[in-house]
Design a protein around this motif. Structure first.
Motif, mmCIF file in Angstrom:
data_model
loop_
_atom_site.group_PDB
_atom_site.id
_atom_site.type_symbol
_atom_site.label_atom_id
_atom_site.label_comp_id
_atom_site.label_asym_id
_atom_site.label_seq_id
_atom_site.Cartn_x
_atom_site.Cartn_y
_atom_site.Cartn_z
ATOM 1 N N ILE A 1 9.478 -1.287 -8.705
ATOM 2 C CA ILE A 1 8.671 0.117 -8.474
ATOM 3 C C ILE A 1 7.713 0.249 -9.554
ATOM 4 C CG2 ILE A 1 8.640 2.478 -7.912
ATOM 5 C CD1 ILE A 1 11.418 1.904 -6.706
ATOM 6 N N ALA A 2 8.030 0.272 -10.800
ATOM 7 C CA ALA A 2 6.979 0.583 -11.948
ATOM 8 C C ALA A 2 5.764 -0.526 -11.998
ATOM 9 C CB ALA A 2 7.752 0.477 -13.301
ATOM 10 N N ASN A 3 6.045 -1.630 -11.158
ATOM 11 C CA ASN A 3 4.996 -2.812 -11.164
ATOM 12 C C ASN A 3 4.202 -2.757 -9.687
ATOM 13 O OD1 ASN A 3 4.772 -4.564 -13.596
ATOM 14 N ND2 ASN A 3 7.193 -4.018 -13.529
ATOM 15 N N PHE B 1 9.792 0.251 -1.462
ATOM 16 C CA PHE B 1 11.036 0.278 -0.777
ATOM 17 C C PHE B 1 11.300 1.316 0.039
ATOM 18 C CE2 PHE B 1 11.338 -1.803 -4.859
ATOM 19 C CZ PHE B 1 11.923 -3.341 -4.710
ATOM 20 N N ASN B 2 11.358 0.697 1.556
ATOM 21 C CA ASN B 2 11.614 1.623 2.560
ATOM 22 C C ASN B 2 12.755 3.000 2.212
ATOM 23 O OD1 ASN B 2 11.383 2.919 5.085
ATOM 24 N ND2 ASN B 2 12.676 1.309 6.184
ATOM 25 N N PHE C 1 10.200 7.334 -1.563
ATOM 26 C CA PHE C 1 9.567 6.636 -0.314
ATOM 27 C C PHE C 1 9.827 7.146 0.821
ATOM 28 C CE2 PHE C 1 9.305 3.616 -3.827
ATOM 29 C CZ PHE C 1 8.201 3.016 -3.788
ATOM 30 N N LYS C 2 8.660 7.099 1.685
ATOM 31 C CA LYS C 2 9.231 7.427 3.152
ATOM 32 C C LYS C 2 10.026 6.371 3.804
ATOM 33 C CE LYS C 2 6.290 8.480 7.367
ATOM 34 N NZ LYS C 2 5.066 8.322 8.080
ATOM 35 N N GLU D 1 4.473 -2.003 3.499
ATOM 36 C CA GLU D 1 4.275 -1.062 2.402
ATOM 37 C C GLU D 1 4.773 0.257 2.667
ATOM 38 O OE1 GLU D 1 0.257 -1.562 1.030
ATOM 39 O OE2 GLU D 1 0.622 -3.355 0.093
ATOM 40 N N PHE D 2 5.613 0.982 1.929
ATOM 41 C CA PHE D 2 5.983 2.429 2.253
ATOM 42 C C PHE D 2 5.541 3.254 1.321
ATOM 43 C CE2 PHE D 2 8.973 -0.996 3.435
ATOM 44 C CZ PHE D 2 9.126 -0.758 4.587
ATOM 45 N N ASP D 3 4.874 4.544 1.934
ATOM 46 C CA ASP D 3 4.329 5.495 1.014
ATOM 47 C C ASP D 3 5.225 6.390 0.091
ATOM 48 O OD1 ASP D 3 1.913 4.676 2.151
ATOM 49 O OD2 ASP D 3 1.547 6.353 3.399
ATOM 50 N N ILE D 4 4.629 6.607 -0.990
ATOM 51 C CA ILE D 4 5.809 7.585 -1.702
ATOM 52 C C ILE D 4 5.219 9.082 -1.373
ATOM 53 C CG2 ILE D 4 6.086 8.355 -3.785
ATOM 54 C CD1 ILE D 4 5.241 5.598 -4.903
#
Length: 351
Positions: A55-57, A61-62, A84-85, A103-106
């Motif tokens: 995640i830091a890179n 993740f859903n 994440f959404k 790709e899942f939005d934060i």
């Protein structure tokens, strides 16, 4: 300015898509041994910690929520949390999901330094030290997007030092490298080699060539585990297109011929690679090892435990359910892993 090494203090992690979570887990600064039965969630804990590096890179993740706290050598505390959404995905046909849907939005995220909020993401946007930022990628973490900022860079660098050690893949590690990849400077330092992206066999070759005293320490540890071994040799042979191949040989006591790499037992080879990895890992790394006994072999455990407890700035988080491991590592380092439904929790051992 050198970056302060960090240790993970505690984590929480939740996967809302698959409905499981890790309750608050407090980690020890040098060694945490996760003990529990099969299916308790030990490996899930390691995978979750490694996911934070991803995640830091920039990975997404859903439905994942996370909360991690870490502390530097000079007692500066950091906290990073987010969510994440959650999207409902067709479990029967996941292959039909498009790359865009991968790709899942934060939906919310924040980063703190000594309880001071440095940056925040919410429904109103991204705010860096209370100043609203231009619109940025909604699926990439703030640690990835703002990794060059002075208050965030140390966290990013240390999250990048989370390593999932898998010595059983030692035979798959390519010992091949192109000469053009190597820096022209012949004065390799230990830090240069530790921080490189080279495979362990290539690091061994460089250590043998440039810092022989470290190679000797690795050799001595290996021979202590396998006293029938007299010597280890690491060499290279030129290949095509400016490449060279690294190979390892060992010599047994009382035997004239050297044993070539393909004839070294898998247990010996894995042990050598793993010992080398521990010596040649960057300072400040967090090393994750699943099923300690399978990764190392019983006769390697004592020596590796000594390395873990030596005065190097490393943090180990390992799993095991083998009696030998449990009986030979003090209960003060244990965290007993328990599962109730989708909830994974831990408790200290009584001793």
């Amino acid at each position: 300015m050198s970056v302060q090494h960090m240790k993970i203090k505690k984590i929480e992690y939740q996967d809302q898509e698959y409905e499981w979570k890790i309750e608050t887990l407090e980690l020890l600064p040098n060694l945490t041994l996760l003990v529990g039965g099969s299916g308790a969630g030990k490996t899930q804990i390691l995978n979750s910690i490694f996911s934070l590096k991803k995640i830091a890179n920039g990975a997404s993740f859903n439905g994942v929520r996370w909360d991690i706290c870490f502390v530097t050598e000079d007692s500066v505390n950091y906290r990073w949390k987010g969510e994440f959404k959650t999207k409902k995905i067709d479990e029967l046909f996941p292959e039909i999901i498009s790359s865009e849907e991968d790709e899942f939005d934060i939906i919310e995220e924040s980063f703190y330094k000594d309880n001071q909020k440095i940056i925040e993401r919410n429904s109103q946007g991204i705010f860096f030290k209370n100043e609203k930022m231009p619109k940025l990628s909604p699926s990439q973490s703030l640690v990835e997007l703002f990794q060059r900022e002075e208050d965030i860079a140390p966290a990013k660098e240390n999250l990048d030092k989370i390593i999932f050690s898998k010595p059983y893949k030692a035979f798959e590690d390519a010992g091949i490298i192109f000469l053009s990849v190597l820096p022209k400077d012949d004065n390799y330092s230990l830090i240069d080699i530790q921080n490189s992206n080279f495979t362990v066999p290539i690091k061994l070759l460089l250590i043998n060539q440039y810092i022989p005293e470290i190679f000797q320490k690795i050799k001595n540890k290996f021979i202590k585990i396998f006293p029938q071994i007299q010597d280890i040799k690491v060499d290279s042979v030129s290949g095509n297109y400016g490449s060279f191949f690294v190979y390892i040989k060992i010599k047994e006591k009382g035997i004239t011929d050297w044993i070539s790499q393909e004839n070294i037992s898998s247990g010996m080879y894995k042990t050598l690679i793993h010992l080398s990895e521990l010596f040649l890992t960057p300072e400040g790394s967090v090393i994750l090892i699943d099923e300690f006994e399978n990764s190392l072999g019983i006769n390697c455990i004592d020596s590796v435990t000594d390395l873990i407890l030596e005065n190097r700035n490393l943090q180990f988080i390992i799993t095991s359910h083998h009696p030998y491991v449990i009986n030979n590592i003090s209960p003060e380092f244990w965290k007993i892993v328990l599962r109730k439904g989708g909830s994974i929790s831990t408790k200290n051992a009584e001793y």
